[in-house]
Design a protein around this motif. Sequence first.
Motif, PDB file in Angstrom:
ATOM      1  N   LEU A  74     -46.293  27.254  71.458  1.00 17.63           N
ATOM      2  CA  LEU A  74     -47.500  26.465  71.691  1.00 17.63           C
ATOM      3  C   LEU A  74     -47.890  25.711  70.421  1.00 17.63           C
ATOM      4  CD1 LEU A  74     -50.020  25.533  73.190  1.00 17.63           C
ATOM      5  CD2 LEU A  74     -51.102  27.704  72.562  1.00 17.63           C
ATOM      6  N   THR A  75     -47.891  26.399  69.294  1.00 17.13           N
ATOM      7  CA  THR A  75     -48.211  25.762  68.013  1.00 17.13           C
ATOM      8  C   THR A  75     -47.318  24.557  67.763  1.00 17.13           C
ATOM      9  OG1 THR A  75     -49.015  27.829  67.048  1.00 17.13           O
ATOM     10  CG2 THR A  75     -48.267  26.139  65.515  1.00 17.13           C
ATOM     11  N   TRP A  76     -46.046  24.728  68.007  1.00 23.04           N
ATOM     12  CA  TRP A  76     -45.049  23.676  67.812  1.00 23.04           C
ATOM     13  C   TRP A  76     -45.353  22.481  68.715  1.00 23.04           C
ATOM     14  CZ3 TRP A  76     -39.262  25.509  67.536  1.00 23.04           C
ATOM     15  CH2 TRP A  76     -38.472  24.511  66.970  1.00 23.04           C
ATOM     16  N   ALA A  77     -45.687  22.754  69.971  1.00 22.09           N
ATOM     17  CA  ALA A  77     -45.988  21.675  70.916  1.00 22.09           C
ATOM     18  C   ALA A  77     -47.222  20.894  70.495  1.00 22.09           C
ATOM     19  CB  ALA A  77     -46.182  22.260  72.322  1.00 22.09           C
ATOM     20  N   LEU A  78     -48.252  21.591  70.028  1.00 26.01           N
ATOM     21  CA  LEU A  78     -49.476  20.913  69.604  1.00 26.01           C
ATOM     22  C   LEU A  78     -49.210  19.995  68.415  1.00 26.01           C
ATOM     23  CD1 LEU A  78     -52.016  23.854  69.971  1.00 26.01           C
ATOM     24  CD2 LEU A  78     -52.015  21.721  71.287  1.00 26.01           C
ATOM     25  N   ALA A  79     -48.385  20.470  67.471  1.00 19.10           N
ATOM     26  CA  ALA A  79     -48.070  19.643  66.307  1.00 19.10           C
ATOM     27  C   ALA A  79     -47.312  18.386  66.741  1.00 19.10           C
ATOM     28  CB  ALA A  79     -47.266  20.439  65.299  1.00 19.10           C
ATOM     29  N   LEU A  80     -46.371  18.545  67.661  1.00 19.11           N
ATOM     30  CA  LEU A  80     -45.609  17.388  68.136  1.00 19.11           C
ATOM     31  C   LEU A  80     -46.506  16.392  68.869  1.00 19.11           C
ATOM     32  CD1 LEU A  80     -42.326  19.066  69.436  1.00 19.11           C
ATOM     33  CD2 LEU A  80     -42.525  17.460  67.534  1.00 19.11           C
ATOM     34  N   ARG A  81     -47.508  16.867  69.579  1.00 24.50           N
ATOM     35  CA  ARG A  81     -48.411  15.973  70.294  1.00 24.50           C
ATOM     36  C   ARG A  81     -49.092  15.004  69.333  1.00 24.50           C
ATOM     37  NH1 ARG A  81     -53.454  13.598  70.940  1.00 24.50           N
ATOM     38  NH2 ARG A  81     -53.840  13.221  73.153  1.00 24.50           N
ATOM     39  N   CYS A  82     -49.345  15.462  68.100  1.00 24.98           N
ATOM     40  CA  CYS A  82     -50.030  14.629  67.107  1.00 24.98           C
ATOM     41  C   CYS A  82     -49.080  13.710  66.341  1.00 24.98           C
ATOM     42  CB  CYS A  82     -50.787  15.512  66.115  1.00 24.98           C
ATOM     43  SG  CYS A  82     -52.153  16.443  66.844  1.00 24.98           S
TER      44      CYS A  82
END
Length: 532
Positions: A183-191
Amino acid sequence: MTTSEHLAARLRAFELIWEVQDAGAPPLDELDALLERATQDAWSDVQSACLLARLLHARWQGGDAPFVVWVDRLHAVAEESGDDAMLAAALASRALGRYTTVSGTSALEADAELARALALLDTCDSPPLERVNARLQCALGLYDRGLWELQEEQYALAEHLLPEVGDSLVAPVLIYNRASVNLTWALALRCVDPSALPEQLGRAREVLQQALELDTMPHLWRQEVRFMGLVIRALAGEPVAEAVEELQETGVEGPLDGNLPLALALAVEEVGLDRALEAAREASQRLDRLTLPAEYETALCLAAEWVARRDGVQDGLVYARHLAQDRWRHRVAALDVMRARLEAERRREEHDQLLRQAHLDPLTGLANRRGLARYLDSMLRRGQEEVSVLAVDLDLFKQINDRFGHGVGDEALVEVAQALSGSVRAEDLACRLGGDEFMVVLATANPDAGRQRGEQVLGKLAARPWQERHPDVHISVSIGIGAGRLDDWDGVLARADAALYVAKEGGRGRVSGPLSEPSPPAESSLAQSVQR
């Protein structure tokens, strides 16, 4: 000898590792009682597991002793016991931000310890439970640094060991942590790179589904996985408002409940701009920026994004995205550095292992003559002046080989080696000189210490369950003690050999030294010699 009581204590210690991380009432009284028992009985594996449980509790929930106290105690026990997996766990814990902040450890030192922990686990032969725990501790250290790629590698390696340790004991924390990092990884990629988001969302969904289907997942963790799942759904553009409102109406609380407004903040097309902006601001207030940095920074970035859309002013959004891109570049650079550091550490570990093998006896694992020479050189360099030597011979070894075969003879040599290695301190050395000849070198000339160590060896041999494997074979050793100055090494050896001769002439299975006559044989059938 490992008893059933010892094995039960070890298993319970590892169960407590998971239980103390639950937000309920952790069984600290039981944990401390088990730690005290393990310390008294010298169960180093149980000690290490208890200390790991204690430091994990201190990390997540605080406690009466600081986190660094438990980390340092684990490091000391792991070094003394020689358990590479627990040493790796201690090194990884020392690399965590909380430890380095309090202890004054530099970032470079912390990174070096983490790389060493990872390299140790590559060649570690510790039991699977210890290795799984060490992998999880290394993953925490990598999470502190935002090195999610390496963290995922650790989880994959730990998951590979699950069949050996039992899914019910380890799987919940492993899969929960894996869901969190995805989840952390996905949130960073979203930005920073929305084009890479769909692939990452696929991985995150897969792990979250695993977590939800796991029967042994604790209730609180399962609830937090549901929170994570709502964020993943919102990232994928799916409706989440109704599910979020249902959870909020139940009054749920927990470390991850800030993910509920974060999911709403992401669902701008569903809830509208004003509600999404309000939710982003709420999320930034409720999310802990130290333990959930990606979630916290995403909430801030979303607030800037929705303000820019509402007011048509792009400055805040430009700056937020600039910071996100900058953090990502630093993260990728740190990932490259850690990979290079890890590769160098692995090469060093391989070199050290080859060097150790050149100085070790392949049958017993004790030092050989090269190892003894290296040890004596190190004693001279550090200014050691006096030593004691225990010359040790396995009694009637030729007759054991002749009557029962060389395989049984080799087993007898290993038994003696284990008794010797279990009777030396870190600063002393046990070695095999060849055949049935062994030696223990003590960093002291106190003859009482030498005699006590010799009696300890006899006692350990007497206690070993040798006859359960070979009822007709009896093993014993004769021990001669010499002491003196290190610069008179030949004289010390001569005195030890003379004392060994006295022990053999006195009936074998005994210690002879400079203080008194040879001691009587140990009270055990294992100390009896075969017919001469």
